[in-house]
Design a protein around this motif. Structure first.
Motif, PDB file in Angstrom:
ATOM      1  N   ARG A  24       0.837  -1.216   0.000  1.00 50.87           N
ATOM      2  CA  ARG A  24       0.000   0.000   0.000  1.00 50.87           C
ATOM      3  C   ARG A  24       0.865   1.256   0.000  1.00 50.87           C
ATOM      4  N   PHE A  25       1.953   1.233   0.755  1.00 47.60           N
ATOM      5  CA  PHE A  25       2.858   2.379   0.800  1.00 47.60           C
ATOM      6  C   PHE A  25       3.419   2.674  -0.586  1.00 47.60           C
ATOM      7  N   ARG A  26       3.914   1.641  -1.263  1.00 48.20           N
ATOM      8  CA  ARG A  26       4.451   1.822  -2.622  1.00 48.20           C
ATOM      9  C   ARG A  26       3.379   2.332  -3.579  1.00 48.20           C
ATOM     10  N   GLN A  27       2.181   1.815  -3.440  1.00 46.50           N
ATOM     11  CA  GLN A  27       1.065   2.249  -4.284  1.00 46.50           C
ATOM     12  C   GLN A  27       0.786   3.744  -4.086  1.00 46.50           C
ATOM     13  N   GLU A  28       0.800   4.189  -2.851  1.00 50.10           N
ATOM     14  CA  GLU A  28       0.550   5.605  -2.563  1.00 50.10           C
ATOM     15  C   GLU A  28       1.668   6.482  -3.103  1.00 50.10           C
ATOM     16  N   LEU A  29       2.913   6.030  -2.979  1.00 49.99           N
ATOM     17  CA  LEU A  29       4.034   6.787  -3.541  1.00 49.99           C
ATOM     18  C   LEU A  29       3.890   6.906  -5.056  1.00 49.99           C
ATOM     19  N   LYS A  30       3.606   5.802  -5.701  1.00 51.70           N
ATOM     20  CA  LYS A  30       3.465   5.789  -7.155  1.00 51.70           C
ATOM     21  C   LYS A  30       2.325   6.704  -7.602  1.00 51.70           C
ATOM     22  N   HIS A  31       1.212   6.648  -6.900  1.00 49.99           N
ATOM     23  CA  HIS A  31       0.051   7.476  -7.220  1.00 49.99           C
ATOM     24  C   HIS A  31       0.413   8.968  -7.192  1.00 49.99           C
ATOM     25  N   ARG A  32       1.257   9.354  -6.252  1.00 44.67           N
ATOM     26  CA  ARG A  32       1.635  10.756  -6.099  1.00 44.67           C
ATOM     27  C   ARG A  32       2.880  11.131  -6.898  1.00 44.67           C
ATOM     28  N   GLY A  33       3.585  10.136  -7.421  1.00 42.23           N
ATOM     29  CA  GLY A  33       4.830  10.404  -8.137  1.00 42.23           C
ATOM     30  C   GLY A  33       5.981  10.719  -7.195  1.00 42.23           C
ATOM     31  N   PHE A  34       5.882  10.274  -5.937  1.00 40.64           N
ATOM     32  CA  PHE A  34       6.910  10.530  -4.935  1.00 40.64           C
ATOM     33  C   PHE A  34       7.912   9.375  -4.898  1.00 40.64           C
ATOM     34  N   HIS A  35       9.032   9.626  -4.239  1.00 41.38           N
ATOM     35  CA  HIS A  35      10.073   8.619  -4.050  1.00 41.38           C
ATOM     36  C   HIS A  35      10.369   8.498  -2.562  1.00 41.38           C
ATOM     37  N   ALA A  36      10.952   7.383  -2.165  1.00 39.88           N
ATOM     38  CA  ALA A  36      11.350   7.194  -0.771  1.00 39.88           C
ATOM     39  C   ALA A  36      12.603   6.331  -0.724  1.00 39.88           C
ATOM     40  N   VAL A  37      13.395   6.547   0.305  1.00 43.40           N
ATOM     41  CA  VAL A  37      14.572   5.714   0.567  1.00 43.40           C
ATOM     42  C   VAL A  37      14.520   5.294   2.030  1.00 43.40           C
ATOM     43  N   GLU A  38      15.172   4.173   2.316  1.00 42.93           N
ATOM     44  CA  GLU A  38      15.195   3.651   3.677  1.00 42.93           C
ATOM     45  C   GLU A  38      16.633   3.526   4.136  1.00 42.93           C
ATOM     46  N   ASN A  39      16.876   3.926   5.395  1.00 35.70           N
ATOM     47  CA  ASN A  39      18.195   3.802   5.981  1.00 35.70           C
ATOM     48  C   ASN A  39      18.040   3.709   7.490  1.00 35.70           C
ATOM     49  N   ALA A  40      18.667   2.696   8.076  1.00 33.99           N
ATOM     50  CA  ALA A  40      18.721   2.533   9.536  1.00 33.99           C
ATOM     51  C   ALA A  40      17.341   2.583  10.196  1.00 33.99           C
ATOM     52  N   GLY A  41      16.365   1.947   9.564  1.00 31.34           N
ATOM     53  CA  GLY A  41      15.036   1.875  10.151  1.00 31.34           C
ATOM     54  C   GLY A  41      14.171   3.106   9.926  1.00 31.34           C
ATOM     55  N   GLN A  42      14.675   4.063   9.184  1.00 34.60           N
ATOM     56  CA  GLN A  42      13.936   5.275   8.864  1.00 34.60           C
ATOM     57  C   GLN A  42      13.631   5.295   7.365  1.00 34.60           C
ATOM     58  N   VAL A  43      12.456   5.803   7.018  1.00 33.17           N
ATOM     59  CA  VAL A  43      12.076   5.957   5.611  1.00 33.17           C
ATOM     60  C   VAL A  43      11.941   7.451   5.350  1.00 33.17           C
ATOM     61  N   PHE A  44      12.673   7.926   4.364  1.00 31.02           N
ATOM     62  CA  PHE A  44      12.656   9.329   3.980  1.00 31.02           C
ATOM     63  C   PHE A  44      11.834   9.445   2.704  1.00 31.02           C
ATOM     64  N   ILE A  45      10.780  10.229   2.765  1.00 32.88           N
ATOM     65  CA  ILE A  45       9.840  10.358   1.659  1.00 32.88           C
ATOM     66  C   ILE A  45      10.022  11.728   1.029  1.00 32.88           C
ATOM     67  N   PHE A  46      10.331  11.743  -0.256  1.00 32.24           N
ATOM     68  CA  PHE A  46      10.523  12.972  -1.010  1.00 32.24           C
ATOM     69  C   PHE A  46       9.179  13.329  -1.642  1.00 32.24           C
ATOM     70  N   CYS A  47       8.548  14.355  -1.116  1.00 34.31           N
ATOM     71  CA  CYS A  47       7.181  14.704  -1.510  1.00 34.31           C
ATOM     72  C   CYS A  47       7.164  15.645  -2.706  1.00 34.31           C
ATOM     73  N   ASN A  48       7.832  15.221  -3.745  1.00 30.49           N
ATOM     74  CA  ASN A  48       7.837  15.944  -5.009  1.00 30.49           C
ATOM     75  C   ASN A  48       8.168  14.925  -6.095  1.00 30.49           C
ATOM     76  N   GLN A  49       8.129  15.360  -7.312  1.00 32.92           N
ATOM     77  CA  GLN A  49       8.355  14.436  -8.414  1.00 32.92           C
ATOM     78  C   GLN A  49       9.749  14.575  -9.010  1.00 32.92           C
ATOM     79  N   ASP A  50      10.635  15.281  -8.327  1.00 33.00           N
ATOM     80  CA  ASP A  50      12.015  15.419  -8.781  1.00 33.00           C
ATOM     81  C   ASP A  50      12.760  14.102  -8.632  1.00 33.00           C
ATOM     82  N   ALA A  51      13.776  13.924  -9.456  1.00 34.23           N
ATOM     83  CA  ALA A  51      14.602  12.714  -9.378  1.00 34.23           C
ATOM     84  C   ALA A  51      15.376  12.702  -8.059  1.00 34.23           C
TER      85      ALA A  51
END
Length: 75
Positions: free
Chosen positions: A43-70
């Motif tokens: 569901r998380f991936r689906q929501e990111l894709k729907h919005r065109g956002f990206h996310a990365v994970e490091n050390a138990g934290q997920v950083f969500i980039f709330c824009n469509q930039d690379a």
């Protein structure tokens, strides 16, 4: 003292993507375990894709980039 009920998946998503940082196209951070517990990765991936956002994970934290930039990993 009563313990508040946990947020539903929909309420959690609404709170996440209506935050000030998300509205401004910024970066938000959440615990990996919260995403797994409240939403699930599919569901998380689906929501990111729907919005065109990206996310990365490091050390138990997920950083969500709330824009469509690379997103580019520097090193």
């Amino acid at each position: 003292m009563p313990v508040p009920a946990p947020l539903s998946a929909d309420a959690w998503l609404q709170q996440l993507f209506r935050s000030r940082a998300a509205a401004k196209g910024g970066v938000i951070r959440r615990q990996k375990r919260d995403i797994e517990r409240l939403l699930g990765w599919d569901r998380f991936r689906q929501e990111l894709k729907h919005r065109g956002f990206h996310a990365v994970e490091n050390a138990g934290q997920v950083f969500i980039f709330c824009n469509q930039d690379a997103v580019r990993i520097i090193q």
